[in-house]
Scaffold this active site. Structure first.
Site, PDB file in Angstrom:
ATOM      1  N   LYS A  82       0.830  -1.204   0.000  1.00  0.00           N
ATOM      2  CA  LYS A  82       0.000   0.000   0.000  1.00  0.00           C
ATOM      3  C   LYS A  82       0.867   1.257   0.000  1.00  0.00           C
ATOM      4  CE  LYS A  82      -3.845  -2.413   2.202  1.00  0.00           C
ATOM      5  NZ  LYS A  82      -4.522  -2.808   3.456  1.00  0.00           N
ATOM      6  N   GLN A  99      -4.022  -1.411   9.676  1.00  0.00           N
ATOM      7  CA  GLN A  99      -3.975  -2.729   9.051  1.00  0.00           C
ATOM      8  C   GLN A  99      -4.593  -3.750  10.014  1.00  0.00           C
ATOM      9  OE1 GLN A  99      -2.891  -3.352   5.883  1.00  0.00           O
ATOM     10  NE2 GLN A  99      -3.605  -5.460   6.160  1.00  0.00           N
ATOM     11  N   ASP A 142     -10.183   4.164   4.797  1.00  0.00           N
ATOM     12  CA  ASP A 142     -10.349   2.721   4.620  1.00  0.00           C
ATOM     13  C   ASP A 142     -11.815   2.310   4.883  1.00  0.00           C
ATOM     14  OD1 ASP A 142      -9.186   0.264   3.939  1.00  0.00           O
ATOM     15  OD2 ASP A 142      -8.811  -0.285   6.023  1.00  0.00           O
TER      16      ASP A 142
END
Lengths: 288, 288
Positions: B58, B102, B125
């Site tokens: 990412k 994450q 996200d």
């Protein structure tokens, strides 16, 4: 067409009464143990006669159950910013445990912005984004009252939802959407239908549980009800007509909510139960 | 069984590339006009090899697109409270525009509590309760990246969803649930299926659009795909196997996402696009 009734009625009036009685016992216990009784703040913008009646009814039920209510009547010309100020003040007022903003508030109000000024722990009407996400993710929180009432009815009549196909007709933020998410949390397979659904009949015919929540009189045809299905009619239409063609559905369903006396009474009951629950938490009586 | 391919492939790799290119142009414009380039904070707890790889990937994509990233590597023993502190700090740090935690973070972390420490305006996200409710109610906000990627694929291939029956297999908080809500917002009739669904085949056979999002290899049988349906396979299983029996589905579907190269690449693309969008808003470049 046979007109023999086969369905058992789901008696919302009776169940709501029991829930309110339990709330009253709990409210008395809270008052006894903390010296402070549960308090619901009701906020009304303008003087729409139906809204005035609804709020009055809710406050009367509160009073009967030993729940105080504090009514804030705001003029019709109230701005969104002023309404938000009022709700924000109530959200931090330690003497208020639950907040109900009577809606619709009128076209000049940004209702979503107003709802979001209600603290989640006081959102006993279950209208905030937080409450919706919480119920969608099976996290602690208050649920929108009508879907909450529907789930309590299903539970009271021992309807096992796991693996069943539940069809929700309607997708409003306070009724259809949360109802579907609550059914999904109970492991039902859930289909959302709405005004753009092309073959509503075919989908309803597959449903083990039908939740009608659109407000269109007799939209759901009785002959589409699968024999043995559970029919929850949350529709309100003039003349005590639900969203389901009741007479025919009655001959096919296993369980059905009458209109009135089905889902209707449950909404206020859940509001009261959640207000007491909010007060108990805020007054340190329990943890959820 | 015929093995003739009839389906057109939905090229996620190509579309993702285009989205990232657009994000890069926008990032450059932001840097030029504000003197500040978009910045994504990546937070990783522990050193799980797969997670390390994902975050590295990412960050590499960010770098290529002119998006800075700031990596915060926390030890595996980090507590929920410490993680919340870190995320809260990033939420008010004016030099950080988007935050990616994450996950999974490990069993000792209350992941929901951690997510909720991310400010909604930096939740690029799309993992917060606020973001889920916002997309469910068609309000402005960031969407969970994989469902967001699915919707962009459907749009890029001109799939008209209104009135179509979309079947979502899976009900996770970041994939199945938001995917269904996004499809509902586009006026699809939406059915959620999951592990407790009793007759998955029968429901899939009625689907105009299938979104597979469970992570069970070939759970969806190819012969259940309705001829002409659109098949979105968001399943990730070892060996580049999706949740759909691809070879057979290919002979029946009108449009299908390959695995890999379908939904996969879209997730990061949406993350980058939303990071740039967040930066633009926070740096005063636009209003949504």
């Amino acid at each position: 067409m046979s007109t023999t009734q086969t369905a058992q009625l789901m008696d919302g009036t009776h169940l709501a009464k029991r829930i309110v009685e339990e709330a009253a016992v709990k409210a008395a216990e809270i008052s006894h143990r903390t010296g402070s009784s549960p308090c619901l703040a009701t906020v009304l913008v303008g003087e729409d006669p139906a809204s005035v009646t609804y709020v009055r009814m809710k406050r009367a039920r509160c009073a009967k159950a030993g729940i105080r209510s504090r009514h804030i009547a705001l003029p019709a010309a109230t701005t969104t910013a002023e309404l938000i100020d009022t709700l924000s003040d109530l959200s931090v007022d330690p003497d208020v445990h639950g907040i109900l903003l009577q809606h619709p508030c009128g076209p000049h109000i940004d209702e979503r912005a107003a709802f979001e000024a209600i603290a989640p722990e006081k959102d006993v009407d279950g209208v905030t984004m937080h409450s919706f996400a919480a119920l969608s993710f099976a996290l602690p929180g208050f649920v929108s009252c009508t879907p909450g009432g529907i789930m309590r009815l299903l539970e009271a009549y021992d309807v096992d939802l796991a693996g069943k196909h539940a069809v929700v007709v309607g997708r409003s933020a306070i009724l259809g959407k949360p109802a579907g998410m609550l059914l999904l949390a109970k492991d039902a397979t859930v289909t959302y239908c709405h005004s753009r659904t092309t073959d509503l009949s075919a989908i309803v015919r597959e449903a083990d549980v039908v939740v009608a929540a659109v407000g269109r009189p007799r939209l759901i045809r009785g002959e589409d009800i699968k024999p043995g299905a559970v029919v929850i009619d949350a529709g309100y239409n003039p003349g005590n007509v639900g969203d389901v063609d009741y007479d025919t559905a009655l001959t096919r369903a296993r369980l059905i909510t009458p209109v009135p006396g089905g889902v209707g009474p449950m909404t206020i009951a859940v509001l009261l139960a959640q207000t007491v629950e909010a007060a108990a938490k805020q007054l340190g009586m329990q943890r959820r």
